[in-house]
Write a protein that holds these residues in place. Structure first.
Motif, PDB file in Angstrom:
ATOM      1  N   GLY A   1     -16.923   8.265 -28.194  1.00  0.00           N
ATOM      2  CA  GLY A   1     -17.277   9.271 -28.963  1.00  0.00           C
ATOM      3  C   GLY A   1     -18.817   9.528 -28.721  1.00  0.00           C
ATOM      4  O   GLY A   1     -19.486   8.609 -28.511  1.00  0.00           O
ATOM      5  N   ALA A   2     -19.176  10.840 -28.962  1.00  0.00           N
ATOM      6  CA  ALA A   2     -20.507  11.190 -28.917  1.00  0.00           C
ATOM      7  C   ALA A   2     -21.567  10.597 -29.704  1.00  0.00           C
ATOM      8  O   ALA A   2     -21.552  11.051 -31.044  1.00  0.00           O
ATOM      9  CB  ALA A   2     -20.457  12.766 -29.065  1.00  0.00           C
ATOM     10  N   HIS A   3     -22.363   9.606 -29.215  1.00  0.00           N
ATOM     11  CA  HIS A   3     -23.292   8.713 -30.307  1.00  0.00           C
ATOM     12  C   HIS A   3     -24.732   9.368 -29.763  1.00  0.00           C
ATOM     13  O   HIS A   3     -25.078   9.461 -28.611  1.00  0.00           O
ATOM     14  CB  HIS A   3     -23.067   7.509 -29.978  1.00  0.00           C
TER      15      HIS A   3
ATOM     16  N   TYR B   1     -13.042   7.989 -38.701  1.00  0.00           N
ATOM     17  CA  TYR B   1     -13.831   8.613 -39.883  1.00  0.00           C
ATOM     18  C   TYR B   1     -13.219   8.450 -41.172  1.00  0.00           C
ATOM     19  O   TYR B   1     -11.891   8.475 -41.119  1.00  0.00           O
ATOM     20  CB  TYR B   1     -13.925  10.278 -39.774  1.00  0.00           C
TER      21      TYR B   1
ATOM     22  N   LEU C   1     -21.100   6.120 -42.781  1.00  0.00           N
ATOM     23  CA  LEU C   1     -22.400   5.473 -42.441  1.00  0.00           C
ATOM     24  C   LEU C   1     -22.544   5.719 -40.717  1.00  0.00           C
ATOM     25  O   LEU C   1     -21.644   5.813 -40.032  1.00  0.00           O
ATOM     26  CB  LEU C   1     -22.395   4.168 -42.876  1.00  0.00           C
TER      27      LEU C   1
ATOM     28  N   ARG D   1     -18.417   1.032 -41.923  1.00  0.00           N
ATOM     29  CA  ARG D   1     -18.031   2.241 -42.251  1.00  0.00           C
ATOM     30  C   ARG D   1     -16.697   2.257 -42.954  1.00  0.00           C
ATOM     31  O   ARG D   1     -16.468   3.024 -44.020  1.00  0.00           O
ATOM     32  CB  ARG D   1     -17.992   2.861 -41.160  1.00  0.00           C
ATOM     33  N   SER D   2     -15.925   1.680 -42.418  1.00  0.00           N
ATOM     34  CA  SER D   2     -14.374   1.891 -43.030  1.00  0.00           C
ATOM     35  C   SER D   2     -14.252   0.746 -44.043  1.00  0.00           C
ATOM     36  O   SER D   2     -13.360   0.937 -44.877  1.00  0.00           O
ATOM     37  CB  SER D   2     -13.502   1.351 -41.634  1.00  0.00           C
TER      38      SER D   2
ATOM     39  N   HIS E   1     -27.909   3.314 -38.097  1.00  0.00           N
ATOM     40  CA  HIS E   1     -29.023   3.139 -38.701  1.00  0.00           C
ATOM     41  C   HIS E   1     -28.752   2.368 -39.929  1.00  0.00           C
ATOM     42  O   HIS E   1     -29.349   1.380 -40.573  1.00  0.00           O
ATOM     43  CB  HIS E   1     -30.099   4.128 -38.743  1.00  0.00           C
TER      44      HIS E   1
ATOM     45  N   GLY F   1     -18.254  -4.544 -30.438  1.00  0.00           N
ATOM     46  CA  GLY F   1     -18.937  -3.336 -30.661  1.00  0.00           C
ATOM     47  C   GLY F   1     -17.975  -2.260 -31.301  1.00  0.00           C
ATOM     48  O   GLY F   1     -18.599  -1.111 -31.498  1.00  0.00           O
TER      49      GLY F   1
ATOM     50  N   ARG G   1     -14.826  18.526 -29.649  1.00  0.00           N
ATOM     51  CA  ARG G   1     -16.084  18.282 -29.212  1.00  0.00           C
ATOM     52  C   ARG G   1     -15.727  17.931 -27.672  1.00  0.00           C
ATOM     53  O   ARG G   1     -15.050  17.178 -27.563  1.00  0.00           O
ATOM     54  CB  ARG G   1     -16.949  17.368 -29.985  1.00  0.00           C
TER      55      ARG G   1
ATOM     56  N   LEU H   1      -9.286   5.635 -30.296  1.00  0.00           N
ATOM     57  CA  LEU H   1     -10.352   5.355 -31.314  1.00  0.00           C
ATOM     58  C   LEU H   1      -9.837   5.000 -32.683  1.00  0.00           C
ATOM     59  O   LEU H   1      -9.787   6.412 -33.192  1.00  0.00           O
ATOM     60  CB  LEU H   1     -11.534   6.121 -31.115  1.00  0.00           C
TER      61      LEU H   1
ATOM     62  N   MET I   1      -4.112  -7.480 -46.699  1.00  0.00           N
ATOM     63  CA  MET I   1      -4.547  -8.819 -46.234  1.00  0.00           C
ATOM     64  C   MET I   1      -4.442  -9.948 -47.439  1.00  0.00           C
ATOM     65  O   MET I   1      -4.463 -11.020 -47.200  1.00  0.00           O
ATOM     66  CB  MET I   1      -5.627  -9.137 -45.474  1.00  0.00           C
TER      67      MET I   1
ATOM     68  N   GLY J   1     -10.705  -7.361 -31.069  1.00  0.00           N
ATOM     69  CA  GLY J   1     -10.437  -7.014 -29.893  1.00  0.00           C
ATOM     70  C   GLY J   1     -10.757  -7.950 -28.684  1.00  0.00           C
ATOM     71  O   GLY J   1     -11.525  -8.948 -29.080  1.00  0.00           O
TER      72      GLY J   1
ATOM     73  N   PRO K   1     -20.323  -2.753 -35.133  1.00  0.00           N
ATOM     74  CA  PRO K   1     -21.729  -2.441 -35.562  1.00  0.00           C
ATOM     75  C   PRO K   1     -22.013  -3.177 -36.872  1.00  0.00           C
ATOM     76  O   PRO K   1     -22.995  -3.947 -36.874  1.00  0.00           O
ATOM     77  CB  PRO K   1     -22.231  -1.156 -35.382  1.00  0.00           C
ATOM     78  N   ALA K   2     -21.043  -3.198 -37.747  1.00  0.00           N
ATOM     79  CA  ALA K   2     -21.623  -3.603 -38.929  1.00  0.00           C
ATOM     80  C   ALA K   2     -21.477  -5.189 -38.901  1.00  0.00           C
ATOM     81  O   ALA K   2     -22.237  -5.916 -39.605  1.00  0.00           O
ATOM     82  CB  ALA K   2     -20.434  -3.234 -40.315  1.00  0.00           C
TER      83      ALA K   2
ATOM     84  N   GLY L   1     -14.787  -8.822 -38.472  1.00  0.00           N
ATOM     85  CA  GLY L   1     -15.042  -7.646 -37.407  1.00  0.00           C
ATOM     86  C   GLY L   1     -15.977  -7.716 -36.801  1.00  0.00           C
ATOM     87  O   GLY L   1     -17.248  -7.925 -37.358  1.00  0.00           O
TER      88      GLY L   1
END
Ligand code: FAD
Length: 467
Positions: A69-71, A412, A448, A441-442, A451, A41, A342, A408, A292, A37, A14-15, A11
């Protein structure tokens, strides 16, 4: 030892990128990030719509940019902030832009402010809120988000501003949602804190919500871009979808990766490549990773995995021929009459996100993959969202320079009551593999942020170094 260690990072969100960043910083020469992808990112990218691709009769030049999404970048961990400042240099802006809630035709400050509520809510509602607070019985420990919100705010405030919003965002009744969905974001925002702040004049807001934050000049995706630059192209394999993890004797033995996955995600088995695994760092969604594994995990764990869910987002993006839609960083919509939760206007985070005299707005519509919304036609989606948007402010069709939507997935993890035990059992199973590490996160099914992912990437690389 480091020379011979081969690290495979699954993946390129970010992670994966922060893990690659620290692997390189720690001097590991052999590591590869596999990203399905076409771009790295993950859910933390900035997309560009070329001004020239838009309607030809617009006179402005320049590009529109919007984030997935709003970051914003939260200044929560001094070491991580320092790291990001070093990466971005002058490109990291310090921004002040307030957020608001649109409710029953009025705009309310977010986080809620007592003085603002007094001005805008009807007297009978205010009295009800005060009554609920004065005469509320206190309060057993909240078992779910509905109880938490009512305990903190009283029934009326909670219903107005929190419960409907949360149901829309997470797609679950709030009594089924864990108190963890607040992610500590509502700490200090209860009615008592309002009163204390008004009487004592002390600040009421937790610092990441008060409208001051860091944001990169050309969008949040600059952080991923800078990480990629540091890591180096040869370590990042794009359009390499991880399909299977073959394990034996408590180790991941081989990774099957499909090269050249098309944009729809369909794969041609002829393009499968088999990679002997040494150390594997997995950032992919927990549920996907379970499927998997070969041989398959114990059936009772697969059943557990089937009960946890991720929420997806559809983003509707309008480039508008007007200077601004609002002055807000974000605008929240708790009422169910609006399909979006949002709205965010990138230009209010950095002026470089839209051409002069024009703006772009992004609406976030949460859904599951089997909801009609996820598969709705562009035309229907645009019409529905536009119609709702016009209830917020007067807008005219001729102002639309360009429209597009963007999907996206896995936005969450849905933190339902009892999710902790389920996730712990799945994570514990993955931890039985001696050469497999989880971050992201996932993958960890935790709420998460960027940061946190920097910190987690650093920790996982340090753990490998120690091991
Ligand atoms: C709407 C929204 C707003 C947010 N706001 C903020 C914010 O203000 N501040 C903040 O700090 N954080 C924010 N976040 C959180 C942040 O974006 C996420 O924490 C971050 O994207 C998670 O990174 P990740 O690498 O764990 O997962 P992802 O970003 O989901 O990346 C996973 C990657 O794995 C790839 N992948 C999937 N399957 C495969 C496969 N089979 N093989 C290979 N690759 C695969 C995907 O394509 C993707 O690139 C927000 C998130 C969302 C959705």
């Amino acid at each position: 030892m480091m020379e011979t260690t081969n690290i495979h990072i699954l993946g390129g969100g970010p992670a994966g990128l922060t893990t690659g960043y620290y692997a390189k910083k720690h001097g590991f020469p052999n590591f590869t990030i596999f990203e399905a992808g076409e771009h790295p990112g993950g859910n933390c990218r900035t997309l560009k719509i070329k001004g020239a691709d838009c309607r030809s009769d617009t006179k402005q030049s320049g590009d529109f940019r919007f984030d997935t999404g709003a970051h914003r970048f939260h200044d929560k961990d001094p070491q991580v902030t320092e790291e990001v400042k070093n990466l971005l240099g002058d490109n990291l802006l310090h921004v002040t832009a307030p957020s608001e809630i649109f409710f029953q035709g009025k705009f309310y400050r977010f986080p809620l402010l007592l003085s603002d509520l007094i001005q805008k809510l009807e007297m009978k509602t205010l009295l009800k809120i005060a009554w609920e607070k004065l005469y509320s019985k206190q309060e057993k420990q909240a078992q779910n988000f509905a109880e938490f919100a009512v305990n903190q705010y009283g029934k009326t405030l909670a219903e107005h501003f929190l419960l409907n919003y949360s149901e829309k965002l997470w797609g679950q009744p709030t009594h089924k949602l864990s108190t963890a969905i607040t992610g500590n974001r509502l700490k200090g925002l209860d009615l008592r804190s309002f009163l204390r702040s008004v009487i004592l004049g002390t600040p009421q807001n937790p610092n990441h919500l008060d409208g001051s934050f860091f944001y990169p000049k050309y969008g949040i995706g600059m952080i991923s871009d800078k990480l990629c630059e540091f890591i180096g192209e040869k370590h990042i394999k794009l359009q390499h979808r991880v399909n299977r993890l073959i394990h034996k004797n408590g180790k991941i033995e081989r990774i099957i990766v499909n090269k050249g996955t098309d944009t729809l995600g369909s794969t041609d088995a002829q393009n499968d490549i088999e990679i002997p695994a040494s150390i594997v760092i997995n950032t992919l969604p927990l549920t996907l990773s379970m499927r998997m594994l070969e041989p398959a995990p114990p059936p009772e764990l697969c059943e557990v995995a089937d009960t946890i869910k991720y929420r997806h987002l559809v983003l509707c993006v309008f480039c508008l021929n007007r200077d601004a839609f609002s002055s807000n960083a974000s605008l929240y919509f708790p009422s169910k009459e609006f399909p979006f939760t949002r709205l965010y206007e990138p230009k209010n985070r950095s002026p470089h996100m839209a051409p002069k005299g024009q703006t772009v707005i992004v609406l976030e519509l949460p859904c599951y993959s089997d909801d009609a919304l996820w598969n709705m036609s562009e035309a229907t989606l645009q019409a529905e969202v536009w119609e709702a948007l016009r209830q917020v402010k007067p807008l005219f069709p001729e102002e639309i320079i360009h429209y597009q939507s963007y999907k996206l997935p896995f936005a969450y993890p849905v933190l339902e009551v009892g999710f902790e035990e389920k996730v712990a059992s799945l994570v514990a199973y993955f931890e039985t593999f001696e050469n497999l590490y989880l971050t992201g996160r996932s993958s960890l099914f935790r709420y998460l942020h960027l940061h946190d992912l920097f910190k987690a990437g650093k920790e996982v690389v340090e753990q490998i170094t120690d091991d």
